[in-house]
Structure formats: C-alpha cells, structure tokens
Design a protein around this motif. Structure first.
Motif, short mmCIF file in Angstrom:
data_model
loop_
_atom_site.label_atom_id
_atom_site.label_comp_id
_atom_site.label_asym_id
_atom_site.label_seq_id
_atom_site.Cartn_x
_atom_site.Cartn_y
_atom_site.Cartn_z
N GLU A 1 0.72 -1.06 -0.19
CA GLU A 1 0.46 0.48 -0.18
C GLU A 1 1.56 0.93 0.13
N LEU A 2 0.42 1.95 -0.74
CA LEU A 2 1.17 3.42 -0.97
C LEU A 2 1.06 4.43 0.46
N GLU A 3 2.31 4.54 0.66
CA GLU A 3 2.45 5.33 2.18
C GLU A 3 2.28 7.18 1.90
N ARG A 4 1.20 7.14 1.88
CA ARG A 4 0.32 8.15 0.93
C ARG A 4 1.49 9.95 2.12
N SER B 1 7.80 2.75 0.35
CA SER B 1 6.78 2.19 0.67
C SER B 1 6.96 1.22 1.21
N CYS B 2 7.57 -0.09 0.31
CA CYS B 2 7.49 -1.13 0.62
C CYS B 2 7.84 -1.10 2.48
N ALA B 3 9.70 -0.36 1.97
CA ALA B 3 10.66 -0.35 3.30
C ALA B 3 10.31 -0.58 4.27
N HIS B 4 9.54 0.94 4.48
CA HIS B 4 8.53 2.14 5.51
C HIS B 4 7.74 0.71 6.02
N ARG B 5 7.27 -0.05 5.53
CA ARG B 5 6.29 -0.90 5.64
C ARG B 5 6.19 -1.98 6.91
N SER C 1 13.86 -3.66 6.63
CA SER C 1 14.04 -3.76 5.68
C SER C 1 14.77 -3.19 4.83
N CYS C 2 15.66 -2.91 3.66
CA CYS C 2 16.24 -1.83 3.23
C CYS C 2 16.04 -1.39 2.00
N CYS C 3 15.85 -0.22 1.27
CA CYS C 3 15.69 -0.15 0.33
C CYS C 3 17.34 0.06 -0.79
N VAL C 4 16.85 -0.04 -2.21
CA VAL C 4 18.36 -0.38 -2.74
C VAL C 4 17.80 0.41 -4.49
N ILE C 5 18.46 1.95 -3.87
CA ILE C 5 17.93 3.13 -4.01
C ILE C 5 19.67 3.52 -4.94
N CYS D 1 14.54 9.44 1.58
CA CYS D 1 14.68 8.28 2.70
C CYS D 1 15.43 8.85 4.07
N ASP D 2 16.54 9.87 4.09
CA ASP D 2 17.25 10.53 4.76
C ASP D 2 16.72 11.54 5.86
N VAL D 3 14.79 11.94 5.41
CA VAL D 3 14.83 12.87 6.02
C VAL D 3 13.48 11.78 7.10
N LEU D 4 12.55 10.68 6.12
CA LEU D 4 12.23 9.87 6.82
C LEU D 4 12.52 8.82 7.66
N GLY D 5 13.72 8.99 7.82
CA GLY D 5 14.26 7.41 8.07
C GLY D 5 13.99 6.10 7.98
N VAL D 6 13.93 5.74 6.09
CA VAL D 6 13.90 4.67 5.48
C VAL D 6 15.43 4.17 5.43
#
Length: 135
Positions: A65-68, A87-91, A95-99, A108-113
């Motif tokens: 589900e999209l993190e709105r 959104s995936c990694a946040h939920r 987990s870790c994003c590969v970006i 990601c830095d701002v949102l803590g992902v």
C-alpha cells in the motif's frame, strides 16, 4: 534481510553488470523484492532486450500500500518507482531500499527509511564471497 529494489538498481545489477548468478546466491539468505511499479518501469525502459523472465526469477513481487505521507516529496505523484520502494521498506521493518538516485536517498534520510545503492549490494556480495575481485 528484505531488500526492495528500485528500477535503476535492477537495470545496473542485472542488465548492465550481469550479476544475476551472484544475486541468485545472495537471495538464498535474503529476500529480493520489487513492487509492481518497478517491474512496469523495467518493462517500459530503454534497455534493449530486457530480460523480464530473469527479473521475475530473481525478484519476488511485493504488493504494498502506498505510504501517502510520502506523496508531498514526489509532487503528489505516485508514478516514480522510488516512492513504492520506499513505501515497501517503510512498512516492512528491518528492510532496506536499494536506490541509486540522490533525490530518493535524500527523502529516505528525511523519513528515516534505511537504504543502500547498487554499489552497496556489490559490497555485500563481495563480503559474503558471492562475488570475486575478478568479476
């Protein structure tokens, strides 16, 4: 660990650097995932002869589900694969994003992902001896 890959990381690791064999071995101890939007971007991308069957073999499709709350950072557009990866990694805790893109990493830095990039995955492959210095 669960790794959620953005489109550019898939293109670099699979298509350009041809590390699918290493990634298959890495996937024995880790979950490699892409959201449907990243799969769509890969299919519609500019890489000639994209091997979607190889991508489907390497990566599980992650329904999310999209993190709105992330939308303002992306001009209220949900078309960029990065917002889905984040959104995936946040939920999915732990987990870790590969970006690879600097903008998405900044968000990601701002949102803590948690995130890494394609080079971070190569470093992990090397540390786990799944990739040699010769490759």
């Amino acid at each position: 660990m669960n790794y959620f890959f953005d489109t550019s990381a898939v293109i670099y690791l699979v298509e350009k650097w041809r590390l699918s064999d290493c990634l298959l071995r890495f996937a024995q101890d880790n979950e490699l995932l892409i959201p449907p939007r990243v799969r769509e971007e890969f299919l519609n991308g500019e890489v000639e002869d994209s091997n979607i069957s190889l991508v489907d073999n390497l990566f599980s499709l992650a329904e999310v589900e999209l993190e709105r709350s992330f939308l303002p950072y992306f001009d209220f557009e949900a078309t960029d694969g990065a917002i889905w990866v984040m959104s995936c990694a946040h939920r999915s805790h732990g987990s870790c994003c590969v970006i690879d893109e600097a903008f998405a990493r900044g968000v990601c830095d701002v949102l803590g992902v948690k995130y890494t990039g394609s080079i971070g995955i190569i470093r992990r492959l090397f540390e786990k001896k799944l990739l040699s210095g010769d490759e």
